[in-house]
Design a protein around this motif. Structure first.
Motif, PDB file in Angstrom:
ATOM      1  N   HIS A  92       0.716  -1.207  -0.120  1.00 55.75           N
ATOM      2  CA  HIS A  92       0.030  -0.166   0.083  1.00 55.75           C
ATOM      3  C   HIS A  92       0.636   1.339  -0.009  1.00 55.75           C
ATOM      4  CE1 HIS A  92      -3.159   2.708   0.837  1.00 55.75           C
ATOM      5  NE2 HIS A  92      -2.827   3.085   2.093  1.00 55.75           N
ATOM      6  N   ASN A  97      -1.832  -1.418  -6.927  1.00 53.18           N
ATOM      7  CA  ASN A  97      -3.225  -1.294  -7.028  1.00 53.18           C
ATOM      8  C   ASN A  97      -3.676  -2.742  -7.231  1.00 53.18           C
ATOM      9  OD1 ASN A  97      -2.793  -1.254  -9.625  1.00 53.18           O
ATOM     10  ND2 ASN A  97      -4.249   0.495  -9.791  1.00 53.18           N
ATOM     11  N   LYS A 135      -7.349  -1.549   1.233  1.00 58.97           N
ATOM     12  CA  LYS A 135      -6.288  -0.703   1.132  1.00 58.97           C
ATOM     13  C   LYS A 135      -6.375  -0.591  -0.655  1.00 58.97           C
ATOM     14  CE  LYS A 135      -4.244  -0.916   5.095  1.00 58.97           C
ATOM     15  NZ  LYS A 135      -3.931   0.342   5.957  1.00 58.97           N
TER      16      LYS A 135
END
Length: 380
Positions: A92, A97, A135
């Motif tokens: 994170h 992503n 996250k």
């Protein structure tokens, strides 16, 4: 062990990549573009036999004398089973992503379909998936990354038996049911086109089966077993695809595919024979799996060369293979030269079955700059 990188080394490579290419900016990519890192369960999780986990083929193989050069094993590894929160926070902090990880089959089903579901294993992956999503990291889940419960190896020879198709289908069903409400990207098998060669041709991966001249194993048959195991892998993949598309995809709104090993071949000499050899090497390495999962049968070139070795798909199996993957992932490591040796092959390598000699050098010069042993996964 030539497997996918650990979390830490993947992240280091990611940072090196970003810092070394200053001209690339994230704003140049669409918002939907996924930047990610990847791992495999055996290489990072540790907790080898804790919380009711069963032994995997790697748990057994790495403890056999002489199988791993430095004698190491994955009993503890990166201790991800206990440190997963720190690992996710590290991801994170770097702004990735997506995260492709594999589930340990033997952590979910310690004895395959012959035993109970391990609720501790289900709980671990639920915690990991939920944390990733919190996250903003999309989980890409691989069902099997070179690992299989040792129970299945002991009972019927694992990938050498068609029984494995039932086991893989049962395992996939449990994963879709338990995690599919949050996991939107599934991979059936990682590098399935390399797995049979390392495990059943060269004997360097479990169960370590091979014969001369490919390797010096106590058992196996390098000329036939890679094709039997590949056939069972392809059909296991098809069973999982069929189940997901018929019973889960519409309500869970996810996608499913397979990840293959993709090495590129350049002709060693600028002659017709080597140009054909480079194409043949690619066919025997990649189309070996791509053709069945896309077109429903093996490549014509392979059938012409290995008609007595390649198992045949039944009409029912070909129909099942018509349910197509949603994506193909390619792990690309390197490019090498291919030289035709159709009438004089003496080199026993994983490329040798394509009647080619492969090398990274020509006239004393390397084909490119040496780099880290890593795979870039490209999804189509």
């Amino acid at each position: 062990m030539a497997m996918t990188l650990t979390v830490a080394s993947s992240l280091v490579l990611f940072l090196h990549f970003i810092s070394s290419i200053a001209s690339i900016d994230r704003s140049q990519f669409p918002n939907s573009f996924l930047f990610g890192v990847a791992t495999s369960s055996y290489q990072i999780e540790g907790a080898a036999l804790e919380d009711n986990k069963g032994a995997s083929n790697w748990d057994v193989f790495t403890h056999l004398p002489g199988k791993i050069d430095d004698g190491s094993n994955g009993d503890v590894a990166d201790d991800h089973y206990y440190l997963y929160e720190d690992d996710v926070e590290l991801m994170h902090s770097l702004g990735v992503n997506s995260y492709r990880f594999s589930i340990s089959w033997s952590r979910i089903l310690p004895r395959g379909r012959f035993g109970q579901i391990n609720e501790f294993g289900v709980a671990f992956y639920n915690k990991l998936i939920n944390l990733l999503l919190s996250k903003g990291i999309q989980p890409f889940v691989t069902l099997s990354h070179y690992d299989i419960p040792q129970e299945l190896e002991d009972r019927y020879g694992a990938w050498l038996s068609s029984e494995v198709q039932r086991d893989f289908g049962y395992y996939a069903e449990i994963c879709f049911r338990e995690f599919g409400d949050r996991v939107k990207h599934w991979v059936t098998l990682n590098e399935a086109n390399l797995w049979p060669k390392f495990s059943y041709m060269l004997g360097t991966y479990p169960p370590g089966r091979c014969t001369q001249p490919f390797g010096n194993c106590d058992f196996g048959d390098s000329t036939i077993e890679p094709y039997i195991t590949a056939h069972n892998m392809i059909l296991s993949h098809a069973i999982a695809i069929s189940n997901y598309k018929k019973n889960y995809q519409m309500k869970q709104e996810g996608v499913i595919g397979i990840v293959l090993y993709a090495k590129w071949y350049e002709p060693f000499r600028n002659i017709t024979a080597d140009h054909i050899a480079a194409k043949r090497a690619l066919t025997f390495a990649l189309d070996w799996f791509l053709d069945p999962v896309i077109f429903g049968d093996y490549p014509p070139d392979m059938k012409a060369f290995f008609s007595s070795r390649l198992p045949a798909f039944t009409d029912l199996e070909k129909k099942m293979l018509q349910l197509k993957v949603d994506f193909i992932g390619l792990n690309h490591y390197t490019t090498i030269y291919a030289q035709d040796c159709k009438f004089s092959c003496e080199v026993a390598t994983s490329d040798g079955n394509a009647m080619v000699i492969t090398t990274t050098e020509r006239n004393g010069r390397s084909i490119g700059e040496p780099g880290m042993h890593n795979a870039a996964t490209i999804v189509y």
